[in-house]
Design a protein around this motif. Sequence first.
Motif, PDB file in Angstrom:
ATOM      1  N   TYR A  38       1.433  -1.169  -0.350  1.00 26.22           N
ATOM      2  CA  TYR A  38      -0.067   0.023   0.243  1.00 26.22           C
ATOM      3  C   TYR A  38       0.599   1.067  -0.459  1.00 26.22           C
ATOM      4  O   TYR A  38       1.840   1.755   1.254  1.00 26.22           O
ATOM      5  N   ASP A  39       0.375   2.425  -0.889  1.00 23.60           N
ATOM      6  CA  ASP A  39       1.529   3.508  -0.669  1.00 23.60           C
ATOM      7  C   ASP A  39       0.445   4.314  -0.470  1.00 23.60           C
ATOM      8  O   ASP A  39      -0.339   5.270  -0.723  1.00 23.60           O
ATOM      9  N   TYR A  40       0.656   4.766   0.492  1.00 19.48           N
ATOM     10  CA  TYR A  40       0.452   6.211   1.370  1.00 19.48           C
ATOM     11  C   TYR A  40       0.675   7.317   0.100  1.00 19.48           C
ATOM     12  O   TYR A  40      -0.204   8.176   0.804  1.00 19.48           O
ATOM     13  N   LEU A  41       1.231   7.515  -0.302  1.00 17.67           N
ATOM     14  CA  LEU A  41       1.576   8.277  -1.340  1.00 17.67           C
ATOM     15  C   LEU A  41       0.641   9.173  -1.603  1.00 17.67           C
ATOM     16  O   LEU A  41      -0.118  10.184  -2.480  1.00 17.67           O
ATOM     17  N   SER A  42      -0.601   7.774  -2.293  1.00 11.08           N
ATOM     18  CA  SER A  42      -1.667   7.542  -3.174  1.00 11.08           C
ATOM     19  C   SER A  42      -3.069   8.278  -2.595  1.00 11.08           C
ATOM     20  O   SER A  42      -3.377   8.797  -3.053  1.00 11.08           O
ATOM     21  N   LEU A  43      -2.550   8.692  -1.304  1.00  9.16           N
ATOM     22  CA  LEU A  43      -3.932   9.644  -0.677  1.00  9.16           C
ATOM     23  C   LEU A  43      -4.059  10.856  -0.733  1.00  9.16           C
ATOM     24  O   LEU A  43      -4.851  11.547  -0.470  1.00  9.16           O
ATOM     25  N   ASP A  64       3.065  -4.136  13.187  1.00 14.56           N
ATOM     26  CA  ASP A  64       3.956  -4.021  12.732  1.00 14.56           C
ATOM     27  C   ASP A  64       3.942  -3.162  11.519  1.00 14.56           C
ATOM     28  O   ASP A  64       3.154  -3.519  10.719  1.00 14.56           O
ATOM     29  N   MET A  65       5.251  -2.669  11.522  1.00 16.81           N
ATOM     30  CA  MET A  65       5.347  -2.043  10.029  1.00 16.81           C
ATOM     31  C   MET A  65       6.076  -2.411   8.957  1.00 16.81           C
ATOM     32  O   MET A  65       7.417  -3.287   9.455  1.00 16.81           O
ATOM     33  N   LYS A  66       5.025  -3.011   8.277  1.00 17.04           N
ATOM     34  CA  LYS A  66       5.767  -3.939   6.520  1.00 17.04           C
ATOM     35  C   LYS A  66       6.076  -3.287   5.778  1.00 17.04           C
ATOM     36  O   LYS A  66       6.866  -3.810   4.843  1.00 17.04           O
ATOM     37  N   HIS A  67       5.908  -2.143   5.775  1.00 20.90           N
ATOM     38  CA  HIS A  67       6.318  -1.379   4.438  1.00 20.90           C
ATOM     39  C   HIS A  67       8.102  -1.206   4.315  1.00 20.90           C
ATOM     40  O   HIS A  67       8.686  -0.959   5.426  1.00 20.90           O
ATOM     41  N   ASP A  68       8.854  -0.572   3.351  1.00 18.87           N
ATOM     42  CA  ASP A  68       9.944  -0.046   3.651  1.00 18.87           C
ATOM     43  C   ASP A  68      10.829   0.954   4.756  1.00 18.87           C
ATOM     44  O   ASP A  68       9.384   1.928   3.366  1.00 18.87           O
ATOM     45  N   SER A  69      11.002   1.072   5.134  1.00 22.07           N
ATOM     46  CA  SER A  69      11.262   1.769   6.355  1.00 22.07           C
ATOM     47  C   SER A  69      12.444   3.185   4.844  1.00 22.07           C
ATOM     48  O   SER A  69      13.519   2.657   3.886  1.00 22.07           O
ATOM     49  N   ILE A  70      11.960   4.065   4.936  1.00 21.42           N
ATOM     50  CA  ILE A  70      13.146   5.190   4.791  1.00 21.42           C
ATOM     51  C   ILE A  70      14.730   4.897   5.361  1.00 21.42           C
ATOM     52  O   ILE A  70      15.620   5.642   4.985  1.00 21.42           O
ATOM     53  N   ILE A  71      14.717   4.430   7.034  1.00 20.26           N
ATOM     54  CA  ILE A  71      15.740   3.678   7.484  1.00 20.26           C
ATOM     55  C   ILE A  71      16.673   3.350   6.742  1.00 20.26           C
ATOM     56  O   ILE A  71      16.394   2.507   6.200  1.00 20.26           O
ATOM     57  N   SER A  74       8.338   5.109   9.862  1.00 21.77           N
ATOM     58  CA  SER A  74       9.348   5.650   9.084  1.00 21.77           C
ATOM     59  C   SER A  74       9.225   4.731   7.075  1.00 21.77           C
ATOM     60  O   SER A  74      10.017   5.275   6.658  1.00 21.77           O
ATOM     61  N   ALA A  75       7.711   4.049   7.023  1.00 22.97           N
ATOM     62  CA  ALA A  75       7.349   4.105   6.378  1.00 22.97           C
ATOM     63  C   ALA A  75       7.519   4.709   5.395  1.00 22.97           C
ATOM     64  O   ALA A  75       7.515   6.146   4.513  1.00 22.97           O
TER      65      ALA A  75
END
Length: 183
Positions: A33-38, A59-66, A93-94
């Motif tokens: 899921y792409d939060y930027l699509s919001l 649990d955060m499963k998205h790709d982290s920016i870290i 940190s997604a």
Amino acid sequence: MQTISTLTLHGKFLHLKYLHISLNRGVAISPSYDYLSLVSFLVAAPCLETFIFDVRQRDMKHDSIIGDSSQLRQLPEHRYNNLKSVVISGFCSAKSLVELTCHIIENASSLESLTLHTTKGCDRCSDDNPGVCAPMGRNIIKEAHRALVAIRTHIEGIIPSRVKFIVVEPCIRCHAVENQMSS
């Protein structure tokens, strides 16, 4: 419940001033899921003044920016001339959530306040009422601290001085990362 395609929203909410989107309470959020699509909701609501996004997941499963050395994605410029208040609960940190936040900051010329809650809505103790923090799992605490790194690295530096910027972080008295490592 109505399912809305985020690709076909343009022009649908011409008089909407308050938008609260909630993705929580046992809903599994796909790592794809792409939060930027919001952004399509923001574009579709030109009179929007308040945007609240509540995303709570175990649990955060998205790709982290870290640790990600790639550039942040940039969307075409949109002007959110009426957007005054943004609150994101469950900020993590997604990468796509950081991108969404940066896009809003850069395009909301009337933004007055931005609040990022890294605690996933957990209550915190205070000086008046110490030791009453809601319990938080170790993974949630670790992700909250990664979210703080993402905020300091990618968001703090682009906040205009006129914007009241609030970051709600885990209570250092009850939820320090060091305390959780021994648990």
